[in-house]
Scaffold this motif. Structure first.
Motif, PDB file in Angstrom:
ATOM      1  N   LYS A  21      34.256  17.930  -5.816  1.00  0.00           N
ATOM      2  CA  LYS A  21      32.803  18.192  -5.724  1.00  0.00           C
ATOM      3  C   LYS A  21      32.059  16.872  -5.457  1.00  0.00           C
ATOM      4  O   LYS A  21      31.094  16.847  -4.695  1.00  0.00           O
ATOM      5  N   ASP A  22      32.518  15.810  -6.107  1.00  0.00           N
ATOM      6  CA  ASP A  22      31.876  14.505  -5.875  1.00  0.00           C
ATOM      7  C   ASP A  22      32.053  14.091  -4.415  1.00  0.00           C
ATOM      8  O   ASP A  22      31.131  13.570  -3.783  1.00  0.00           O
ATOM      9  N   LEU A  23      33.243  14.342  -3.911  1.00  0.00           N
ATOM     10  CA  LEU A  23      33.527  13.969  -2.521  1.00  0.00           C
ATOM     11  C   LEU A  23      32.597  14.726  -1.556  1.00  0.00           C
ATOM     12  O   LEU A  23      32.113  14.161  -0.578  1.00  0.00           O
ATOM     13  N   GLU A  24      32.323  15.984  -1.894  1.00  0.00           N
ATOM     14  CA  GLU A  24      31.384  16.743  -1.046  1.00  0.00           C
ATOM     15  C   GLU A  24      30.014  16.061  -1.043  1.00  0.00           C
ATOM     16  O   GLU A  24      29.358  15.973  -0.006  1.00  0.00           O
ATOM     17  N   CYS A  25      29.594  15.600  -2.227  1.00  0.00           N
ATOM     18  CA  CYS A  25      28.287  14.912  -2.307  1.00  0.00           C
ATOM     19  C   CYS A  25      28.306  13.649  -1.447  1.00  0.00           C
ATOM     20  O   CYS A  25      27.353  13.353  -0.716  1.00  0.00           O
ATOM     21  N   ILE A  26      29.377  12.897  -1.563  1.00  0.00           N
ATOM     22  CA  ILE A  26      29.512  11.638  -0.817  1.00  0.00           C
ATOM     23  C   ILE A  26      29.409  11.918   0.687  1.00  0.00           C
ATOM     24  O   ILE A  26      28.709  11.223   1.430  1.00  0.00           O
ATOM     25  N   TYR A  48      31.810   3.956  -1.158  1.00  0.00           N
ATOM     26  CA  TYR A  48      31.574   4.564  -2.477  1.00  0.00           C
ATOM     27  C   TYR A  48      32.094   3.585  -3.520  1.00  0.00           C
ATOM     28  O   TYR A  48      33.229   3.111  -3.432  1.00  0.00           O
ATOM     29  N   ARG A  49      31.221   3.262  -4.484  1.00  0.00           N
ATOM     30  CA  ARG A  49      31.624   2.337  -5.555  1.00  0.00           C
ATOM     31  C   ARG A  49      31.964   3.154  -6.797  1.00  0.00           C
ATOM     32  O   ARG A  49      31.111   3.877  -7.321  1.00  0.00           O
ATOM     33  N   LEU A  71      25.351   8.020  -7.557  1.00  0.00           N
ATOM     34  CA  LEU A  71      25.647   9.204  -6.757  1.00  0.00           C
ATOM     35  C   LEU A  71      25.064  10.453  -7.412  1.00  0.00           C
ATOM     36  O   LEU A  71      24.462  11.299  -6.765  1.00  0.00           O
ATOM     37  N   MET A  72      25.238  10.559  -8.726  1.00  0.00           N
ATOM     38  CA  MET A  72      24.747  11.782  -9.402  1.00  0.00           C
ATOM     39  C   MET A  72      24.321  11.458 -10.835  1.00  0.00           C
ATOM     40  O   MET A  72      24.710  10.429 -11.393  1.00  0.00           O
ATOM     41  N   ASP A  73      23.537  12.331 -11.415  1.00  0.00           N
ATOM     42  CA  ASP A  73      23.124  12.169 -12.810  1.00  0.00           C
ATOM     43  C   ASP A  73      24.383  12.033 -13.656  1.00  0.00           C
ATOM     44  O   ASP A  73      25.399  12.695 -13.397  1.00  0.00           O
ATOM     45  N   ASN A  74      24.299  11.212 -14.700  1.00  0.00           N
ATOM     46  CA  ASN A  74      25.505  11.011 -15.509  1.00  0.00           C
ATOM     47  C   ASN A  74      25.136  10.534 -16.909  1.00  0.00           C
ATOM     48  O   ASN A  74      23.961  10.520 -17.270  1.00  0.00           O
ATOM     49  N   PHE A  75      26.149  10.130 -17.652  1.00  0.00           N
ATOM     50  CA  PHE A  75      25.951   9.670 -19.025  1.00  0.00           C
ATOM     51  C   PHE A  75      25.342   8.268 -18.990  1.00  0.00           C
ATOM     52  O   PHE A  75      26.032   7.303 -18.655  1.00  0.00           O
ATOM     53  N   ASP A 119      42.649   7.870  -1.632  1.00  0.00           N
ATOM     54  CA  ASP A 119      43.164   8.476  -0.384  1.00  0.00           C
ATOM     55  C   ASP A 119      42.150   9.442   0.221  1.00  0.00           C
ATOM     56  O   ASP A 119      41.933   9.454   1.433  1.00  0.00           O
ATOM     57  N   ASP A 120      41.537  10.257  -0.634  1.00  0.00           N
ATOM     58  CA  ASP A 120      40.556  11.227  -0.129  1.00  0.00           C
ATOM     59  C   ASP A 120      39.369  10.512   0.515  1.00  0.00           C
ATOM     60  O   ASP A 120      38.863  10.935   1.560  1.00  0.00           O
ATOM     61  N   LEU A 121      38.914   9.433  -0.118  1.00  0.00           N
ATOM     62  CA  LEU A 121      37.787   8.688   0.450  1.00  0.00           C
ATOM     63  C   LEU A 121      38.161   8.166   1.830  1.00  0.00           C
ATOM     64  O   LEU A 121      37.430   8.356   2.803  1.00  0.00           O
ATOM     65  N   LEU A 122      39.324   7.531   1.908  1.00  0.00           N
ATOM     66  CA  LEU A 122      39.728   6.939   3.184  1.00  0.00           C
ATOM     67  C   LEU A 122      39.898   8.016   4.254  1.00  0.00           C
ATOM     68  O   LEU A 122      39.523   7.802   5.410  1.00  0.00           O
ATOM     69  N   ALA A 123      40.416   9.175   3.830  1.00  0.00           N
ATOM     70  CA  ALA A 123      40.590  10.267   4.800  1.00  0.00           C
ATOM     71  C   ALA A 123      39.238  10.714   5.351  1.00  0.00           C
ATOM     72  O   ALA A 123      39.149  11.264   6.449  1.00  0.00           O
TER      73      ALA A 123
END
Ligand code: BGC
Length: 477
Positions: free
Chosen positions: A59-64, A72-73, A419-423, A103-107
């Motif tokens: 799901k994060d990858l979709e946002c990215i 992406y840091r 990237l998204m709301d978090n703690f 790997d997913d990021l690089l792809a």
């Protein structure tokens, strides 16, 4: 005009998003311990689940991808990889998790920038004294080497330690971050010192062993506000603003970029207070040993986290005894013309970033700079139509553009936080920095883009497709 290969990014940190605090053999970190103690975090909240990125990474990858980020840091959790902090025991599930993320990021054509340490020390190492113990530096070096070995074939941008100043001060002087120590005037300097030693060892390991093959770049993320004198004509206020810069940015940037040692203004201020208060313990601001890797030169670029600015007048912390505030002897105030967003500490001052970037160019010998964090917070009922945050990003990115074009600062990238709301550490989930809203009341933790996320995506796509300066000239020629 941004360079063609400018990094357009957003950032997160392991403890703030991952959850899975005990999943698949992860060890506890100091933030697990701290947030489980009553009264430490807003509403006694914790990061046990957070955005559950451990399970919801896709799901994060979709946002990215929706934002069109080029970078992406993220941070890797030391205790997820090495549950007791040492390589005696490796958690392969943790290695697999981060390997897949990378790997997913690089792809998807997104380059990862990986932070090794973002506030979450393995509890087992805290039990040995944590950052105040000299032995921590060698532990960190081993952990860093482990990560370079495991991921360095694919990761080319590394941050060793995120915001050592915040980690040292909030965790060891103010006690509002883990590990919650309040050893005023001593422990923060010691923790900061060991972080610099740890960083330098890790950078040296990378430089000698991994860089020849992996060809990446390593730095540490230094946070700083922009400080300027409250009364510009007052020499005392000017000196106080200089001291504030020395005690935040200079504390870590001076040793790494200028002299290999702390700024003279900082050392003399600490020594003068020690003498005045008849302190008789070991030197509060330690000295670096000649037998260890030198600190000077241990950064391949300047990583800056900028959020806000302050006006400064001299005379802070007087009569408060031994503490960092009395060492700094500076009172920080907000200019009433600066709007405050969400949290009280966050005055919105985009032009402060341009000034700080120029200061970095002039003071630290024109390094390549990445703005590794910058953002705008929201509190109260969520507003998906976050118009003010849209303006904030537009204004701030314009200031970065001016720093490049008009001041000649070598800025290589900009990473929005977050990237998204978090703690949000001691503020729990009450303060939101995301470009995506996360619905923490829904088990699915649905991510919904804020208007500011859409705005940032537009900015990125505009600059990615615009011809760069050189190309335009070439056409005219
Ligand atoms: C930290 C982030 C944090 C942000 C906003 C920075 O100090 O690196 O983890 O969420 O500021 O407070």
């Amino acid at each position: 005009m941004f360079p063609r290969d400018f990094a357009w990014g957003a950032g997160t940190a392991a403890y703030q998003i991952e959850g899975g605090w005990q999943a698949d053999g992860k060890g506890p970190s100091i933030w697990d311990t701290f947030s489980h103690e009553k009264g430490r975090v807003f509403g006694d909240q914790n990061g046990d689940v957070a955005c559950n990125s451990y399970e919801l990474w896709e799901k994060d990858l979709e946002c990215i991808q929706q934002l069109g980020l080029t970078h992406y840091r993220l941070s890797v959790s030391w205790a997820r990889l090495l549950p007791d902090g040492t390589t005696r025991h490796v958690n392969q599930k943790g290695v697999q998790y981060y390997s897949k993320v990378i790997d997913d990021l690089l792809a998807c054509n997104v380059s990862p920038m990986v932070t090794l340490y973002h506030f979450d020390l393995p509890q087992a190492l805290q039990n040995e004294g944590g950052w105040t113990s000299p032995g921590i530096a060698a532990h960190f070096d081993n952990y860093a080497k482990f990560c370079f070995q495991a991921f360095g074939d694919r990761v080319k941008l590394w941050i060793t330690i995120n915001e050592p100043q915040v980690c040292a001060k909030l965790g060891h002087e103010d006690g509002i971050h883990a590990p919650g120590l309040k050893e005023k005037g001593t422990a923060a300097y010691l923790a900061g010192h060991n972080m610099l030693r740890a960083h330098a060892m890790a950078w040296s390991s990378y430089d000698s062993v991994y860089r020849p093959k992996q060809k990446g770049a390593v730095s540490l993320a230094i946070n700083s506000d922009w400080f300027e004198p409250l009364h510009p004509g007052s020499g005392e206020d000017m000196k106080a603003a200089e001291r504030d810069l020395a005690f935040t940015m200079g504390w870590f940037a001076w040793p790494v970029f200028v002299t290999g040692d702390y700024p003279e203004i900082m050392r003399s201020a600490v020594d003068a207070q020690s003498e005045k208060l008849k302190y008789s313990g070991p030197p509060r601001l330690p000295t670096f040993s000649e037998d260890e890797p030198a600190i000077l030169g241990t950064a391949d670029f300047f990583a800056l986290n900028y959020y806000t600015s302050r006006k400064v007048e001299s005379g802070g912390g007087r009569g408060e005894g031994l503490c960092m505030k009395s060492d700094r002897d500076a009172e920080e105030v907000l200019d009433p013309s600066w709007p405050v967003c969400g949290v009280s500490w966050l005055a919105v001052v985009p032009h402060g970033l341009r000034k700080l970037l120029k200061y970095i160019k002039d003071t630290f010998n024109n390094p390549a700079v990445y703005v590794t964090e910058n953002g705008f917070s929201q509190v109260g009922p969520p507003q998906i139509e976050d118009v003010q945050r849209c303006e904030f990003y537009k204004d701030t990115i314009l200031e970065v553009g001016k720093a490049i074009e008009e001041d000649g600062v070598d800025v290589r990238g900009y990473f929005a936080w977050s990237l998204m709301d978090n703690f949000e550490w001691a503020d729990g989930f009450s303060v939101r920095f995301g470009l995506f809203h996360v619905d923490f009341s829904d088990a699915k933790l649905t991510r919904t883009v804020y208007r500011s996320g859409r705005e940032y995506a537009k900015i990125i796509s505009r600059y990615k497709s615009a011809p760069c300066k050189g190309e335009q000239l070439a056409i005219r020629d």
